[in-house]
Motif scaffolding. Sequence first.
Motif, PDB file in Angstrom:
ATOM      1  N   LEU A  55      25.443 -29.141 -31.846  1.00  0.00           N
ATOM      2  CA  LEU A  55      25.853 -28.487 -33.087  1.00  0.00           C
ATOM      3  C   LEU A  55      25.221 -27.104 -33.214  1.00  0.00           C
ATOM      4  O   LEU A  55      25.902 -26.123 -33.548  1.00  0.00           O
ATOM      5  CB  LEU A  55      25.445 -29.341 -34.290  1.00  0.00           C
ATOM      6  N   LEU A  56      23.931 -27.023 -32.956  1.00  0.00           N
ATOM      7  CA  LEU A  56      23.240 -25.744 -33.119  1.00  0.00           C
ATOM      8  C   LEU A  56      23.783 -24.694 -32.158  1.00  0.00           C
ATOM      9  O   LEU A  56      23.958 -23.525 -32.528  1.00  0.00           O
ATOM     10  CB  LEU A  56      21.740 -25.932 -32.896  1.00  0.00           C
ATOM     11  N   GLN A  57      24.071 -25.117 -30.932  1.00  0.00           N
ATOM     12  CA  GLN A  57      24.496 -24.150 -29.919  1.00  0.00           C
ATOM     13  C   GLN A  57      25.963 -23.752 -30.064  1.00  0.00           C
ATOM     14  O   GLN A  57      26.293 -22.558 -30.026  1.00  0.00           O
ATOM     15  CB  GLN A  57      24.256 -24.733 -28.521  1.00  0.00           C
ATOM     16  N   TYR A  58      26.844 -24.708 -30.269  1.00  0.00           N
ATOM     17  CA  TYR A  58      28.276 -24.423 -30.198  1.00  0.00           C
ATOM     18  C   TYR A  58      28.958 -24.314 -31.560  1.00  0.00           C
ATOM     19  O   TYR A  58      30.037 -23.709 -31.650  1.00  0.00           O
ATOM     20  CB  TYR A  58      28.974 -25.498 -29.357  1.00  0.00           C
ATOM     21  N   VAL A  59      28.366 -24.876 -32.606  1.00  0.00           N
ATOM     22  CA  VAL A  59      28.956 -24.757 -33.939  1.00  0.00           C
ATOM     23  C   VAL A  59      28.290 -23.645 -34.734  1.00  0.00           C
ATOM     24  O   VAL A  59      28.955 -22.825 -35.366  1.00  0.00           O
ATOM     25  CB  VAL A  59      28.867 -26.094 -34.707  1.00  0.00           C
ATOM     26  N   TYR A  60      26.948 -23.586 -34.651  1.00  0.00           N
ATOM     27  CA  TYR A  60      26.212 -22.595 -35.437  1.00  0.00           C
ATOM     28  C   TYR A  60      25.748 -21.393 -34.613  1.00  0.00           C
ATOM     29  O   TYR A  60      25.076 -20.512 -35.138  1.00  0.00           O
ATOM     30  CB  TYR A  60      25.011 -23.261 -36.104  1.00  0.00           C
ATOM     31  N   ASN A  61      26.102 -21.371 -33.323  1.00  0.00           N
ATOM     32  CA  ASN A  61      25.882 -20.207 -32.451  1.00  0.00           C
ATOM     33  C   ASN A  61      24.411 -19.794 -32.333  1.00  0.00           C
ATOM     34  O   ASN A  61      24.091 -18.606 -32.254  1.00  0.00           O
ATOM     35  CB  ASN A  61      26.716 -19.015 -32.940  1.00  0.00           C
ATOM     36  N   VAL A  62      23.523 -20.774 -32.313  1.00  0.00           N
ATOM     37  CA  VAL A  62      22.115 -20.478 -32.023  1.00  0.00           C
ATOM     38  C   VAL A  62      22.007 -20.219 -30.521  1.00  0.00           C
ATOM     39  O   VAL A  62      22.527 -21.002 -29.720  1.00  0.00           O
ATOM     40  CB  VAL A  62      21.213 -21.656 -32.434  1.00  0.00           C
ATOM     41  N   PRO A  63      21.359 -19.131 -30.102  1.00  0.00           N
ATOM     42  CA  PRO A  63      21.255 -18.831 -28.659  1.00  0.00           C
ATOM     43  C   PRO A  63      20.688 -20.004 -27.871  1.00  0.00           C
ATOM     44  O   PRO A  63      19.692 -20.617 -28.270  1.00  0.00           O
ATOM     45  CB  PRO A  63      20.315 -17.626 -28.623  1.00  0.00           C
ATOM     46  N   SER A  64      21.332 -20.336 -26.769  1.00  0.00           N
ATOM     47  CA  SER A  64      20.957 -21.531 -26.010  1.00  0.00           C
ATOM     48  C   SER A  64      19.544 -21.444 -25.445  1.00  0.00           C
ATOM     49  O   SER A  64      18.876 -22.466 -25.276  1.00  0.00           O
ATOM     50  CB  SER A  64      21.956 -21.771 -24.873  1.00  0.00           C
ATOM     51  N   PHE A  65      19.065 -20.212 -25.141  1.00  0.00           N
ATOM     52  CA  PHE A  65      17.729 -20.109 -24.546  1.00  0.00           C
ATOM     53  C   PHE A  65      16.627 -20.473 -25.534  1.00  0.00           C
ATOM     54  O   PHE A  65      15.480 -20.708 -25.132  1.00  0.00           O
ATOM     55  CB  PHE A  65      17.484 -18.701 -23.977  1.00  0.00           C
ATOM     56  N   LYS A  66      16.960 -20.558 -26.820  1.00  0.00           N
ATOM     57  CA  LYS A  66      15.970 -20.954 -27.822  1.00  0.00           C
ATOM     58  C   LYS A  66      15.881 -22.467 -27.995  1.00  0.00           C
ATOM     59  O   LYS A  66      14.914 -22.967 -28.582  1.00  0.00           O
ATOM     60  CB  LYS A  66      16.311 -20.332 -29.192  1.00  0.00           C
ATOM     61  N   LEU A  67      16.870 -23.199 -27.506  1.00  0.00           N
ATOM     62  CA  LEU A  67      16.984 -24.626 -27.786  1.00  0.00           C
ATOM     63  C   LEU A  67      16.425 -25.467 -26.653  1.00  0.00           C
ATOM     64  O   LEU A  67      16.774 -25.280 -25.491  1.00  0.00           O
ATOM     65  CB  LEU A  67      18.449 -24.995 -28.018  1.00  0.00           C
ATOM     66  N   VAL A  68      15.546 -26.403 -27.020  1.00  0.00           N
ATOM     67  CA  VAL A  68      14.934 -27.297 -26.046  1.00  0.00           C
ATOM     68  C   VAL A  68      15.125 -28.728 -26.517  1.00  0.00           C
ATOM     69  O   VAL A  68      14.740 -29.072 -27.643  1.00  0.00           O
ATOM     70  CB  VAL A  68      13.423 -27.016 -25.884  1.00  0.00           C
ATOM     71  N   LEU A  69      15.729 -29.555 -25.681  1.00  0.00           N
ATOM     72  CA  LEU A  69      15.891 -30.961 -26.008  1.00  0.00           C
ATOM     73  C   LEU A  69      14.565 -31.670 -25.771  1.00  0.00           C
ATOM     74  O   LEU A  69      14.084 -31.755 -24.642  1.00  0.00           O
ATOM     75  CB  LEU A  69      16.993 -31.586 -25.159  1.00  0.00           C
ATOM     76  N   ALA A  70      13.957 -32.167 -26.830  1.00  0.00           N
ATOM     77  CA  ALA A  70      12.626 -32.785 -26.740  1.00  0.00           C
ATOM     78  C   ALA A  70      12.615 -34.084 -27.536  1.00  0.00           C
ATOM     79  O   ALA A  70      12.129 -34.125 -28.663  1.00  0.00           O
ATOM     80  CB  ALA A  70      11.564 -31.818 -27.262  1.00  0.00           C
ATOM     81  N   PRO A  71      13.156 -35.182 -26.962  1.00  0.00           N
ATOM     82  CA  PRO A  71      13.123 -36.469 -27.667  1.00  0.00           C
ATOM     83  C   PRO A  71      11.753 -37.129 -27.525  1.00  0.00           C
ATOM     84  O   PRO A  71      10.741 -36.436 -27.521  1.00  0.00           O
ATOM     85  CB  PRO A  71      14.228 -37.263 -26.963  1.00  0.00           C
ATOM     86  N   PHE A  72      11.697 -38.435 -27.378  1.00  0.00           N
ATOM     87  CA  PHE A  72      10.409 -39.116 -27.267  1.00  0.00           C
ATOM     88  C   PHE A  72       9.814 -38.910 -25.880  1.00  0.00           C
ATOM     89  O   PHE A  72      10.503 -38.973 -24.879  1.00  0.00           O
ATOM     90  CB  PHE A  72      10.571 -40.609 -27.547  1.00  0.00           C
ATOM     91  N   PHE A  73       8.499 -38.672 -25.847  1.00  0.00           N
ATOM     92  CA  PHE A  73       7.776 -38.488 -24.594  1.00  0.00           C
ATOM     93  C   PHE A  73       7.108 -39.817 -24.245  1.00  0.00           C
ATOM     94  O   PHE A  73       5.920 -40.011 -24.441  1.00  0.00           O
ATOM     95  CB  PHE A  73       6.709 -37.398 -24.747  1.00  0.00           C
ATOM     96  N   THR A  74       7.873 -40.756 -23.734  1.00  0.00           N
ATOM     97  CA  THR A  74       7.317 -42.076 -23.498  1.00  0.00           C
ATOM     98  C   THR A  74       7.928 -42.682 -22.245  1.00  0.00           C
ATOM     99  O   THR A  74       9.012 -42.285 -21.808  1.00  0.00           O
ATOM    100  CB  THR A  74       7.565 -43.005 -24.699  1.00  0.00           C
ATOM    101  N   THR A  75       7.221 -43.633 -21.664  1.00  0.00           N
ATOM    102  CA  THR A  75       7.698 -44.338 -20.489  1.00  0.00           C
ATOM    103  C   THR A  75       8.383 -45.621 -20.913  1.00  0.00           C
ATOM    104  O   THR A  75       7.801 -46.410 -21.663  1.00  0.00           O
ATOM    105  CB  THR A  75       6.533 -44.679 -19.542  1.00  0.00           C
ATOM    106  N   PRO A  76       9.623 -45.840 -20.485  1.00  0.00           N
ATOM    107  CA  PRO A  76      10.320 -47.074 -20.884  1.00  0.00           C
ATOM    108  C   PRO A  76       9.558 -48.316 -20.447  1.00  0.00           C
ATOM    109  O   PRO A  76       8.978 -48.353 -19.360  1.00  0.00           O
ATOM    110  CB  PRO A  76      11.670 -46.964 -20.159  1.00  0.00           C
ATOM    111  N   VAL A  77       9.547 -49.328 -21.304  1.00  0.00           N
ATOM    112  CA  VAL A  77       8.897 -50.594 -20.990  1.00  0.00           C
ATOM    113  C   VAL A  77       9.936 -51.522 -20.385  1.00  0.00           C
ATOM    114  O   VAL A  77      11.011 -51.702 -20.959  1.00  0.00           O
ATOM    115  CB  VAL A  77       8.292 -51.228 -22.263  1.00  0.00           C
ATOM    116  N   PRO A  78       9.639 -52.114 -19.215  1.00  0.00           N
ATOM    117  CA  PRO A  78      10.631 -53.005 -18.603  1.00  0.00           C
ATOM    118  C   PRO A  78      10.880 -54.229 -19.480  1.00  0.00           C
ATOM    119  O   PRO A  78       9.974 -54.732 -20.149  1.00  0.00           O
ATOM    120  CB  PRO A  78       9.974 -53.391 -17.266  1.00  0.00           C
ATOM    121  N   HIS A  79      12.134 -54.702 -19.464  1.00  0.00           N
ATOM    122  CA  HIS A  79      12.492 -55.875 -20.261  1.00  0.00           C
ATOM    123  C   HIS A  79      11.808 -57.116 -19.694  1.00  0.00           C
ATOM    124  O   HIS A  79      11.663 -57.270 -18.474  1.00  0.00           O
ATOM    125  CB  HIS A  79      14.003 -56.080 -20.274  1.00  0.00           C
ATOM    126  N   MET A  80      11.388 -57.993 -20.589  1.00  0.00           N
ATOM    127  CA  MET A  80      10.780 -59.250 -20.194  1.00  0.00           C
ATOM    128  C   MET A  80      11.877 -60.319 -20.166  1.00  0.00           C
ATOM    129  O   MET A  80      12.601 -60.491 -21.138  1.00  0.00           O
ATOM    130  CB  MET A  80       9.673 -59.654 -21.174  1.00  0.00           C
TER     131      MET A  80
END
Length: 418
Positions: free
Chosen positions: A270-295
């Motif tokens: 949305l920010l990049q293609y709808v609101y025209n925020v320059p792409s070089f400013k945008l960083v995808l930064a979700p959770f910084f975690t290691t997935p836990v294997p299913h038991m």
Amino acid sequence: MRRNVIPKITTHPIGKRRHNTTTTITIQKEQEIKKKIDSILFLSPTLWPEPNSSAAGVRTTQLLCHFANTVGVSHVSYGSGANLPSSSSSSRSSNNATKEAAHHTMQHLTSQYNISFLHIPPNNAALIQSSLASSLLPNDDNDNEAKKKNIVIFDRFFAEEAYSFHIRKHHPSTLRVLDMQDMHSLRAARSDLVQSFRHGQQPPPFTHTKTKMTQAFMKEIMTYIPSSSSSSSFSSSKVSLKSQDIFLREMASIHRSDVILVCSPYEKYLLQYVYNVPSFKLVLAPFFTTPVPHMHTTSTSSSSSSSLYDYNARSDFVVLGGYKHPPNVDSIHYLQHEIWPLIRSKLPHVNVHVYGAYSPSTLQKQQRRKRLNQQHHHDDDDGFYIKGYVHNLEEELGKRRVLLAPLRYGAGIKGKIV
């Protein structure tokens, strides 16, 4: 300086970009960049990182640890206008337990990662200036070689509103990073749509007494795009002026900042293609975690650690959600009054256990009165248990079979289902 620092923050894969300014950096260039970062300061006018009470707190703590472990970063600190949480309290309420957990988390971050925590009220200019001087090494604007390379990370757009003008005035070469957490204006607009649905503003057969969602209305909520003004569409006519104001404020904060950390791929789109925020400013930064294997243990065992994940030993439903987050409050109300009666009618002996930090005292008292009435007057038990804050979430989740997350609106990434 700012353009040179941006690649260090974008070391995680973020997909193909339309611009080539920050897509590739050599190892030699990355090492050079690392040496330039002297200090990183997180700022929030109202919050401390609380990983035990919210997914946002988990993610902020992960970011703090990530930068503290980055080679070449001299120091990481977090400043907030909120009072520092205390470890001692005469009350044994779940809310005080939450604050104690936050205090212990901050102690751990200080001892293990050398992260410092500062009380920086947003309305005290003198204290802000002195705190910035101590946290961000002073810049010598007359000598480019002597400039210290600092980064400030604003925890949500209202932190940028409260502090950024001080940064621009006293530390103009500091890189200003906005961590959105989620797109607040998108969440606010979706909330307005849900509220209009609840209060019967939808055409028949919807009424204020029956709020069950339909696929058509859910699609309307999920596809709505915020804007600064009401359009002729039916959805836009139900979005409040307050939500439109949030949109303008959030977009202004985005354009004032050098780098934007975005949690959700959809919101980055949305920010990049709808609101025209320059792409070089945008960083995808979700959770910084290691997935836990299913038991997948199915055999019964005498050891508690094994039986904790044994599906046959589990029972009931569980719900997670802190009460400071309005979508969680709405979802618990919706579950209790609309969804749970349907489940209980089909499964009369099952229960649901609702966990969440900062549950209102009125709700806690209501639950206690409800249990007393059941004991003394033998009232029917509806199986709906609001438990409040839980110390060991993993243990509680290990006891339950089904996680319910009946969210009707929100934004970002839902930590409760990650």
